[in-house]
Write an enzyme that holds these catalytic residues in place. Structure first.
Site, PDB file in Angstrom:
ATOM      1  N   CYS A   1     -43.297   9.536 -12.536  1.00 61.99           N
ATOM      2  CA  CYS A   1     -43.939   8.860 -11.686  1.00 61.99           C
ATOM      3  C   CYS A   1     -43.053   8.277 -10.441  1.00 61.99           C
ATOM      4  O   CYS A   1     -42.434   7.109 -10.663  1.00 61.99           O
ATOM      5  CB  CYS A   1     -44.878   7.626 -12.303  1.00 61.99           C
ATOM      6  SG  CYS A   1     -45.709   6.565 -11.116  1.00 61.99           S
TER       7      CYS A   1
ATOM      8  N   CYS B   1     -43.799   4.714  -9.118  1.00 66.02           N
ATOM      9  CA  CYS B   1     -43.617   3.622 -10.053  1.00 66.02           C
ATOM     10  C   CYS B   1     -41.980   3.230 -10.223  1.00 66.02           C
ATOM     11  O   CYS B   1     -41.621   2.465 -10.492  1.00 66.02           O
ATOM     12  CB  CYS B   1     -44.196   4.077 -11.385  1.00 66.02           C
ATOM     13  SG  CYS B   1     -45.875   4.912 -11.410  1.00 66.02           S
ATOM     14  N   ASP B   2     -41.304   4.441 -10.449  1.00 62.63           N
ATOM     15  CA  ASP B   2     -39.957   4.389 -10.808  1.00 62.63           C
ATOM     16  C   ASP B   2     -38.637   4.806  -9.870  1.00 62.63           C
ATOM     17  O   ASP B   2     -37.729   4.333 -10.178  1.00 62.63           O
ATOM     18  CB  ASP B   2     -39.600   5.294 -12.151  1.00 62.63           C
ATOM     19  CG  ASP B   2     -40.807   4.920 -13.280  1.00 62.63           C
ATOM     20  OD1 ASP B   2     -41.051   3.746 -13.411  1.00 62.63           O
ATOM     21  OD2 ASP B   2     -40.754   5.809 -14.228  1.00 62.63           O
TER      22      ASP B   2
END
Ligand code: NAP
Length: 335
Positions: A131, A134-135
């Site tokens: 992701c 997200c990261d």
């Protein structure tokens, strides 16, 4: 007793809920602890109709949820653990409670596929991710590999260039499945390079990701979508990506290269395992015949857990709409 229990809270589940609750059907959405589905993990959607300037995935899901709630749908943020669909009314279990429904719509979507190579699972969250939104921010000024040749791989790679020093898109074939537009966007990005016709065989490093071992797929036949690419081209790509050749056996090359992060974007697995007695196809997608109906009368399906082909938010929403309408008609016949 609910008229309909909808399992899943992505675009399919919420659209179905909008249709059923607006039709005055008592609707429960078992949305999961991480409600909202895959769009909660994406950033800008530019192709969802009605948003000419784009809309962020989580914002779109918030709006769909609000719209379903406005018409009276009850949404619980609990995981569905099992169902009993051999009896009526149908039963849907969460960890805490059992719910009864006259009908069910399964809209549980699909989950990320992983590579399944040594060193991967234990490094998820320590350099291995699926992701970028997200990261991505954890990889400022780092070197990253994105695995895959579809739109997701291109999208992740482009997004990661906001943070990373360099992004290598690594794909097992020598041509991409991604749409032309996405390919062009990636190819024109100076921070992205491509490594083709190879696969990761091991992820290495002291707890986190530090290196990766790869193997060329040159010797393999051009089956299963894996085409040959020329040895010379591969060597150039290895050099370009600072790889170090470990072994060569005929045309097969094994090499290592330093890397800080690996983003896996190789497609998804449908979330259907939890449903006993529901017919699925060879890949686990729920089979539906004739307007979103599963093999069990009164149990319907919608979205990515059923759709083997389009895999888009808008098509999932469309299937959710269809399932909602079918449930309404099915219940009306029995009233
Ligand atoms: P996808 O189109 O199925 O692509 C998956 C890619 O991963 C393929 O290139 C496949 O290789 C590769 N792959 C699969 N299993 C692998 C394995 N075990 N090891 C190495 N590589 C593997 O999946 P997706 O990219 O997630 O896209 C899914 C759908 O969402 C598509 O319809 C796509 O258009 C859509 N989407 C659209 C956007 C957008 O428009 N912005 C963004 C993301 C996704 P092969 O090609 O060799 O099979």
């Amino acid at each position: 007793m609910y008229d309909v229990i909808i399992i899943g809270s992505g675009p399919a589940g919420f659209t179905a809920a909008i249709y059923t609750s607006r039709a005055n059907l008592k609707t429960l959405v078992i949305g999961g602890e991480r409600w909202g589905g895959q769009l909660m993990l994406t950033t800008m959607l530019e192709n969802f109709p009605g948003f000419p300037d784009g809309i962020e995935g989580p914002e779109l899901m918030m709006r769909m949820r609000r719209q379903a709630e406005k018409f009276g749908a009850e949404i619980i943020e609990k995981n569905f653990v099992k169902g009993d669909f051999r009896r009526t009314p149908f039963l849907a279990h969460t960890d805490e409670k059992v719910y009864e429904g006259k009908s069910v719509i399964i809209a549980t979507g699909a989950d990320q596929k992983w590579l399944g190579v040594p060193g991967e699972q234990e490094r998820i969250g320590r350099g291995v991710s699926s992701c970028a939104p997200c990261d991505g921010m954890f990889f400022r000024n780092k070197n990253i590999i994105v695995v895959g040749g579809g739109d997701s791989a291109m999208e992740e790679a482009i997004m990661l260039t906001k943070y990373a020093k360099h992004v290598v898109v690594m794909h097992r074939r020598d041509s991409f499945r991604a749409s032309f537009v996405m390919q062009e966007k990636a190819k024109s990005n100076p921070k992205i390079s491509f490594l083709l016709g190879c696969q990761i065989i091991e992820i290495l490093g002291d707890q986190k990701v530090e290196r990766v071992m790869l193997r060329s797929l040159l010797r393999q036949k051009a089956t299963e979508g894996q085409a040959r690419i020329k040895n010379k081209e591969l060597r150039e790509m290895i050099d370009l990506n600072k790889g170090e050749i470990i072994s060569e056996d005929g045309e097969e090359i094994v090499w290592e290269m330093p890397i800080d992060g690996i983003f896996v974007a190789i497609g998804r697995v449908p979330n259907s395992k939890v449903f006993e007695g529901i017919t699925v196809d060879s890949q686990g997608y729920i089979a539906a015949n004739n307007h979103m109906k599963t093999n069990i009368d009164g149990v319907f399906v919608a979205g990515d857990v059923y759709d083997t082909h389009y895999d888009q938010a808008i098509t999932a929403a469309g299937f959710g709409c269809a399932a909602g309408l079918e449930v309404s008609a099915w219940l009306e016949k029995r009233a």
